[in-house]
Design a protein around this motif. Structure first.
Motif, mmCIF file in Angstrom:
data_model
loop_
_atom_site.group_PDB
_atom_site.id
_atom_site.type_symbol
_atom_site.label_atom_id
_atom_site.label_comp_id
_atom_site.label_asym_id
_atom_site.label_seq_id
_atom_site.Cartn_x
_atom_site.Cartn_y
_atom_site.Cartn_z
ATOM 1 N N MET A 61 37.403 59.252 36.972
ATOM 2 C CA MET A 61 38.350 58.355 36.296
ATOM 3 C C MET A 61 39.325 57.741 37.290
ATOM 4 O O MET A 61 39.548 56.519 37.308
ATOM 5 C CB MET A 61 39.131 59.136 35.235
ATOM 6 C CG MET A 61 38.373 59.421 33.967
ATOM 7 S SD MET A 61 38.375 58.032 32.811
ATOM 8 C CE MET A 61 40.049 58.107 32.197
ATOM 9 N N VAL A 95 37.548 55.190 39.643
ATOM 10 C CA VAL A 95 37.183 53.925 38.993
ATOM 11 C C VAL A 95 38.417 53.057 38.762
ATOM 12 O O VAL A 95 38.376 51.840 38.983
ATOM 13 C CB VAL A 95 36.457 54.203 37.658
ATOM 14 C CG1 VAL A 95 36.356 52.938 36.813
ATOM 15 C CG2 VAL A 95 35.069 54.759 37.929
ATOM 16 N N LEU A 96 39.526 53.659 38.372
ATOM 17 C CA LEU A 96 40.715 52.844 38.140
ATOM 18 C C LEU A 96 41.223 52.239 39.445
ATOM 19 O O LEU A 96 41.599 51.061 39.497
ATOM 20 C CB LEU A 96 41.816 53.664 37.483
ATOM 21 C CG LEU A 96 42.945 52.758 36.952
ATOM 22 C CD1 LEU A 96 43.417 53.224 35.581
ATOM 23 C CD2 LEU A 96 44.115 52.660 37.913
ATOM 24 N N SER A 135 38.745 49.405 40.427
ATOM 25 C CA SER A 135 38.871 48.227 39.559
ATOM 26 C C SER A 135 40.228 47.552 39.744
ATOM 27 O O SER A 135 40.343 46.326 39.635
ATOM 28 C CB SER A 135 38.675 48.630 38.091
ATOM 29 O OG SER A 135 39.626 49.601 37.695
ATOM 30 N N PRO A 181 42.232 46.891 34.774
ATOM 31 C CA PRO A 181 41.715 48.172 35.279
ATOM 32 C C PRO A 181 41.764 49.289 34.240
ATOM 33 O O PRO A 181 40.853 50.126 34.170
ATOM 34 C CB PRO A 181 42.632 48.477 36.464
ATOM 35 C CG PRO A 181 43.163 47.154 36.892
ATOM 36 C CD PRO A 181 43.324 46.372 35.627
ATOM 37 N N THR A 220 38.466 51.219 32.979
ATOM 38 C CA THR A 220 38.398 52.681 33.093
ATOM 39 C C THR A 220 38.239 53.329 31.726
ATOM 40 O O THR A 220 37.545 54.346 31.581
ATOM 41 C CB THR A 220 39.666 53.209 33.789
ATOM 42 O OG1 THR A 220 39.864 52.497 35.011
ATOM 43 C CG2 THR A 220 39.535 54.689 34.098
ATOM 44 N N GLY A 250 35.217 55.711 30.833
ATOM 45 C CA GLY A 250 35.436 57.073 30.358
ATOM 46 C C GLY A 250 34.754 57.346 29.027
ATOM 47 O O GLY A 250 34.241 58.441 28.795
ATOM 48 N N LEU A 294 43.566 59.038 31.367
ATOM 49 C CA LEU A 294 43.733 57.611 31.620
ATOM 50 C C LEU A 294 45.124 57.299 32.164
ATOM 51 O O LEU A 294 45.274 56.535 33.122
ATOM 52 C CB LEU A 294 43.485 56.827 30.328
ATOM 53 C CG LEU A 294 43.480 55.303 30.438
ATOM 54 C CD1 LEU A 294 42.377 54.836 31.382
ATOM 55 C CD2 LEU A 294 43.305 54.662 29.061
ATOM 56 N N SER A 326 45.361 58.621 35.786
ATOM 57 C CA SER A 326 44.608 57.858 36.779
ATOM 58 C C SER A 326 45.346 56.581 37.177
ATOM 59 O O SER A 326 45.025 55.970 38.192
ATOM 60 C CB SER A 326 43.212 57.518 36.235
ATOM 61 O OG SER A 326 43.299 56.689 35.098
ATOM 62 N N ARG A 327 46.338 56.171 36.389
ATOM 63 C CA ARG A 327 47.164 55.029 36.732
ATOM 64 C C ARG A 327 48.544 55.492 37.205
ATOM 65 O O ARG A 327 49.445 54.678 37.394
ATOM 66 C CB ARG A 327 47.326 54.132 35.500
ATOM 67 C CG ARG A 327 46.788 52.720 35.614
ATOM 68 C CD ARG A 327 47.536 51.872 36.609
ATOM 69 N NE ARG A 327 48.968 51.934 36.398
ATOM 70 C CZ ARG A 327 49.616 51.226 35.494
ATOM 71 N NH1 ARG A 327 48.977 50.383 34.717
ATOM 72 N NH2 ARG A 327 50.922 51.354 35.355
ATOM 73 N N THR A 383 44.242 63.833 37.425
ATOM 74 C CA THR A 383 44.105 62.419 37.766
ATOM 75 C C THR A 383 45.374 61.869 38.413
ATOM 76 O O THR A 383 45.300 60.991 39.276
ATOM 77 C CB THR A 383 43.771 61.576 36.513
ATOM 78 O OG1 THR A 383 44.731 61.854 35.488
ATOM 79 C CG2 THR A 383 42.377 61.915 35.998
#
Length: 560
Positions: free
Chosen positions: A94, A97-98, A101, A488, A492, A496, A512, A515-516, A541
């Motif tokens: 996760m 990918v974030l 992206s 993004p 994501t 996910g 989520l 991950s940010r 994350t």
């Protein structure tokens, strides 16, 4: 406006608490099915108040955020370390990918709109709410073969891009994680959080303040002896397993109770035991009576940390056996848990050091049993500031460490350090339950005030500059920031759901937002969940995002 400015200049804390009060009020308002929540509301109100001009010290923001993230880590430490393993691969994917992206979105939009390297890097820092990108991007710009004046302009543009996009970077993440994600999955964060908590609790029920079961497992009853006359107390207790005689009254007087005491006709006895045992034995116990003077008895329930080496490594049955002869008269084992997770009360469940057993009985009996099992864990409304002060210090020191990969400095920062310290100190407390107390109310206050206060300070500090920059440069930078924030996250989210197969919305929302590195969004996720279920996926994350997103600074400068 000048009047407000003079007030805030004399007392900037008024602006902070006004942002919190009005922000939480705004956060309760529904716009259709959409609700901002207290954190997002505080951010928007703070931006509005900032237009009057507010100077607030940056240290306040750091302190509030450290308190929030440490409390989150402390609450979730045991669950976090239990969850590490192959399951963590989903969280790693996760975060990766974030970051990928996010980089692609920034590069594509920068080229489409003709943004220079400084603005592109600043937008990445603000829209992805990763302030460390400012430092890594500025350092990368300084190494470009450009004239000093041009380098200075690009570095200044980093700050401009950051100021314009940071506020929506926080707000947009809240909207996606708290509102869009549940709509996308078709399930609410709250429902899935409760479902996951039920699995963790192994089917047991945790009662809130003021709650109790209508049919409790342990009950007490008064009986007038008839058919049991002539039997001793110990014979009755052997006849009905799961039941104990706790008090005896004869001829209007309370008499001393011992296992060999022979019951007589019309004696009054108080029996305590498992409801199933008492209900099943009702016909033979005698005539039940409602009350009898002097037969009241106060029972206590206490948690004890198992430290006796003779019990550790044996089955649950050993607790009952060792508190029977000479100690137990009516001591019942109500529950057993390990690092906050209930264990089945089966005879062959193996006890480990640090397990917590819940004992029930009279105060004297439970006290004697504790001398065999281990020390009480007494509930307290006092916070162990020695323990938690040391924990926050350790986290902040850890956040000062810097590791360089080539010319790129990587650091956890105060937030990452405080989070890891909270996780570690929360886990260690499960091994030494007599130290490190933090009542639930205190922890909740740290989380709520810390996060909302941090976000409000961000709005007060950046709001005026962001609005003026948007007015001066048009809305292009702002809309680019909106896309860098949302695209993004949406990519994501789809990854996910359909690739990683997240099937629990609460866990998904935690992963989520982490991950940010979206702390305000995570705070709202916790609020919606009502428990700590999303924290484990967030913690993993979040730690990774601090590394992955920080690395974007030089990459944006190189590719934009």
């Amino acid at each position: 406006m000048s009047y407000l400015h003079s007030i805030f200049a004399q007392s900037p804390e008024i602006a902070l608490f006004l942002s919190l009060a009005c922000g939480y009020w705004l956060g309760k308002v529904y716009f259709g099915k959409f609700q901002l929540g207290g954190v997002a509301g505080s951010l928007l109100v703070a931006v509005l108040i900032s237009q009057a001009g507010v100077a607030i010290d940056n240290g306040i923001k750091s302190v509030l955020f450290a308190l929030f993230i440490y409390a989150v880590g402390f609450e979730s430490g045991p669950q976090f370390f239990r969850s590490l393993g192959r399951h963590s691969l989903k969280e790693i994917a996760m975060a990766a990918v974030l970051a990928a992206s996010g980089l692609a979105t920034v590069i594509v939009l920068a080229r489409l709109t003709g943004l220079d390297k400084g603005l592109a890097a600043g937008i990445a820092a603000g829209a992805l709410t990763q302030s460390a990108i400012i430092g890594t991007a500025s350092a990368a710009i300084a190494k470009l073969q450009l004239a000093p004046a041009e380098i200075q302009t690009l570095q200044a543009n980093v700050a401009v891009g950051y100021a314009v996009t940071y506020i929506f970077g926080s707000l947009g993440a809240i909207i996606v994680c708290v509102n869009v994600l549940p709509w996308f999955t078709g399930r609410s964060i709250r429902d899935d959080a409760m479902k996951a908590e039920a699995v963790l609790l192994a089917g047991s029920r945790i009662y809130g303040v003021g709650e109790q079961p209508a049919a409790p497992d342990l009950v007490g009853r008064l009986y007038r002896v008839n058919a049991l006359a002539g039997k001793t107390v110990s014979e009755i207790e052997r006849l009905v397993p799961g039941l104990t005689v706790e008090r005896l009254k004869r001829g209007g007087s309370i008499i001393g109770l011992n296992p060999n005491e022979i019951l007589q006709l019309d004696d009054v006895i108080l029996v305590v035991g498992r409801r199933a045992a008492i209900v099943g034995a009702v016909p033979s116990l005698g005539t039940e009576i409602e009350t009898s003077d002097g037969m009241d008895l106060v029972m206590v329930k206490r948690d004890a940390a198992i430290t006796n080496g003779e019990i550790i490594g044996h089955g649950v049955k050993d607790i009952a056996d060792r508190t029977t002869n000479g100690v137990r008269h009516g001591v019942y084992v109500l529950g057993l848990n390990r690092t906050g997770k209930p264990l089945p009360l089966e005879p062959d469940t193996v006890i480990k050091a640090g397990d917590v057993v819940t004992l029930y009985g009279t105060a004297d009996d439970v006290q004697r049993a504790a001398k065999i099992v281990g020390p009480f864990i007494l509930p307290s409304d006092k916070t162990d500031f020695v323990y938690h002060g040391a924990g926050i210090v350790a986290g902040l020191l850890l956040g000062l460490l810097v590791v360089r990969i080539g010319s790129v400095p990587l650091t956890l920062g105060s937030g990452g350090g405080a989070l890891l310290a909270g996780l570690a100190f929360g886990w260690y407390r499960t091994r030494r339950l007599t130290i490190g107390n933090m009542p639930t109310g205190a922890s909740t206050l740290l989380r709520d005030l810390g996060l909302a206060g941090f976000v409000a300070v961000v709005g007060l500090q950046s709001g005026q500059q962001a609005v003026s920059t948007i007015v001066d440069s048009g809305l292009t930078l702002f809309f680019v920031g909106v896309l860098v924030t949302t695209v993004p996250l949406l990519i994501t989210m789809i990854f996910g759901r359909y690739v990683l197969r997240y099937d629990n919305t609460a866990v998904f929302a935690g992963a989520l937002s982490g991950s940010r590195s979206a702390n305000p969004a995570f705070g709202e996720v916790l609020e919606k969940a009502g428990n700590s279920v999303p924290t484990t996926s967030f913690a993993i994350t979040y730690a990774l995002a601090n590394v992955f997103l920080t690395l974007l600074g030089p990459l944006v400068v190189a590719l934009a």
